[in-house]
Design a protein around this motif. Structure first.
Motif, mmCIF file in Angstrom:
data_model
loop_
_atom_site.group_PDB
_atom_site.id
_atom_site.type_symbol
_atom_site.label_atom_id
_atom_site.label_comp_id
_atom_site.label_asym_id
_atom_site.label_seq_id
_atom_site.Cartn_x
_atom_site.Cartn_y
_atom_site.Cartn_z
ATOM 1 N N GLY A 150 105.955 4.271 84.187
ATOM 2 C CA GLY A 150 105.593 3.013 83.543
ATOM 3 C C GLY A 150 106.259 2.889 82.182
ATOM 4 O O GLY A 150 106.780 1.830 81.819
ATOM 5 N N SER A 151 106.266 3.983 81.426
ATOM 6 C CA SER A 151 106.942 3.988 80.123
ATOM 7 C C SER A 151 108.442 3.779 80.291
ATOM 8 O O SER A 151 109.086 3.100 79.486
ATOM 9 C CB SER A 151 106.687 5.320 79.409
ATOM 10 N N PHE A 152 108.985 4.348 81.356
ATOM 11 C CA PHE A 152 110.419 4.251 81.633
ATOM 12 C C PHE A 152 110.858 2.795 81.821
ATOM 13 O O PHE A 152 111.937 2.393 81.370
ATOM 14 C CB PHE A 152 110.734 5.082 82.880
ATOM 15 N N ILE A 153 110.005 1.979 82.477
ATOM 16 C CA ILE A 153 110.375 0.574 82.704
ATOM 17 C C ILE A 153 109.547 -0.378 81.836
ATOM 18 O O ILE A 153 109.567 -1.593 82.036
ATOM 19 C CB ILE A 153 110.238 0.187 84.195
ATOM 20 N N HIS A 154 108.782 0.198 80.883
ATOM 21 C CA HIS A 154 108.040 -0.577 79.882
ATOM 22 C C HIS A 154 106.930 -1.447 80.477
ATOM 23 O O HIS A 154 106.787 -2.623 80.142
ATOM 24 C CB HIS A 154 109.005 -1.458 79.064
ATOM 25 N N PRO A 157 100.764 1.794 83.570
ATOM 26 C CA PRO A 157 100.618 2.506 84.850
ATOM 27 C C PRO A 157 99.868 1.686 85.901
ATOM 28 O O PRO A 157 100.229 1.702 87.078
ATOM 29 C CB PRO A 157 99.832 3.761 84.462
ATOM 30 N N SER A 158 98.824 0.964 85.475
ATOM 31 C CA SER A 158 98.043 0.177 86.437
ATOM 32 C C SER A 158 98.872 -0.972 87.013
ATOM 33 O O SER A 158 98.802 -1.261 88.216
ATOM 34 C CB SER A 158 96.778 -0.371 85.776
ATOM 35 N N ARG A 162 100.007 -1.287 91.037
ATOM 36 C CA ARG A 162 99.732 -2.487 91.831
ATOM 37 C C ARG A 162 101.031 -3.111 92.350
ATOM 38 O O ARG A 162 101.146 -3.473 93.521
ATOM 39 C CB ARG A 162 98.961 -3.496 90.983
ATOM 40 N N LYS A 163 102.023 -3.209 91.474
ATOM 41 C CA LYS A 163 103.302 -3.821 91.830
ATOM 42 C C LYS A 163 104.026 -3.005 92.904
ATOM 43 O O LYS A 163 104.597 -3.556 93.849
ATOM 44 C CB LYS A 163 104.176 -3.918 90.578
ATOM 45 N N PHE A 164 103.987 -1.694 92.771
ATOM 46 C CA PHE A 164 104.657 -0.813 93.732
ATOM 47 C C PHE A 164 104.055 -0.988 95.125
ATOM 48 O O PHE A 164 104.772 -1.117 96.116
ATOM 49 C CB PHE A 164 104.528 0.643 93.276
ATOM 50 N N THR A 165 102.735 -1.015 95.199
ATOM 51 C CA THR A 165 102.059 -1.168 96.485
ATOM 52 C C THR A 165 102.329 -2.537 97.094
ATOM 53 O O THR A 165 102.573 -2.663 98.299
ATOM 54 C CB THR A 165 100.544 -0.958 96.329
#
Length: 233
Positions: A150-154, A157-158, A162-165
């Motif tokens: 999450g930090s890598f793409i700014h 984590p939540s 959600r977006k990944f799923t």
């Protein structure tokens, strides 16, 4: 993208599954050994593409393709070991996406799949998730978690979870484990003398026990049983 492979030869199924997952790791693959099993899967799942062997036990692949065309919005590619004109003629009449001959060559399969994706889509990932996928594929042997990515793409984590799923159809951890298992299977095939402990370490598992448990859950057999099966292929 969800793909249905219909072939009664286990080695052909294994090869097609391996080749597709090698280049298109996001694809969900279902397998059937004959038309009857394929029809049950078609009733339960929505498939974008079907790869069908013409010579199947019972109902042949061309009749199955005609059934799919009549009842579903699924594109078909035919696969055969026989280069007979009548098969090609019937395939053209059914307006199949492509016609491949066995043994299937990786380059030809990828060209056919790229052609499908360019016409019908199949990879609708956002730039953020594409970045995450690339990171997973390059660093699967390292520790991976939602907070660091999450930090890598700014993003939080939540949000990333959600977006990944939403975009891949799998949760983050499930996808990472499945990708690592596929890499472990490659290592077992390519380096049969490697210990399971080394394979677990090289594919990012925290311990050999975690690797063995995950491998059996995903493949249905333990790593050692899979290794023995590969020796006998």
């Amino acid at each position: 993208m969800r793909i249905l492979i219909v072939d009664d030869e286990p080695l052909e199924l294994e090869q097609l599954r391996y080749l597709i997952r090698e280049k298109y790791p996001l694809c969900e693959i279902k397998e059937a050994e004959d038309a009857a099993v394929a029809k049950r899967l078609l009733a339960d799942y929505s498939f974008q593409l079907a790869l069908i062997d013409i010579h199947l036990p019972g109902e042949d692949g061309l009749n199955l393709c005609a059934y799919i065309k009549e009842n579903y919005k699924t594109e078909c590619m035919m696969i055969t070991a026989y280069q007979e004109f009548d098969y090609a003629r019937r395939s053209i009449k059914l307006q199949v996406m492509d016609y491949l001959t066995k043994p299937v060559i990786a380059k030809e399969l990828y060209q056919a799949l790229d052609h499908y994706i360019s016409h019908f889509g199949g990879n609708h990932l956002s730039p953020e998730i594409n970045q995450v996928m690339e990171h997973i594929h390059q660093h699967y042997a390292c520790k991976l978690n939602l907070q660091e990515l999450g930090s890598f793409i700014h993003v939080s984590p939540s949000y990333l979870s959600r977006k990944f799923t939403e975009e891949t159809g799998k949760n983050f951890q499930e996808y990472v484990v499945e990708f690592r298992i596929e890499k472990a299977k490659e290592l077992i095939k390519q380096n049969p003398f490697l210990s399971m402990g080394i394979i677990a370490e090289r594919t990012g598992f925290s311990s050999q026990n975690h690797f063995s448990t995950s491998f059996k859950k995903y493949t249905g057999v333990s790593p050692s049983v899979y290794k023995e099966k590969e020796k006998n292929v």
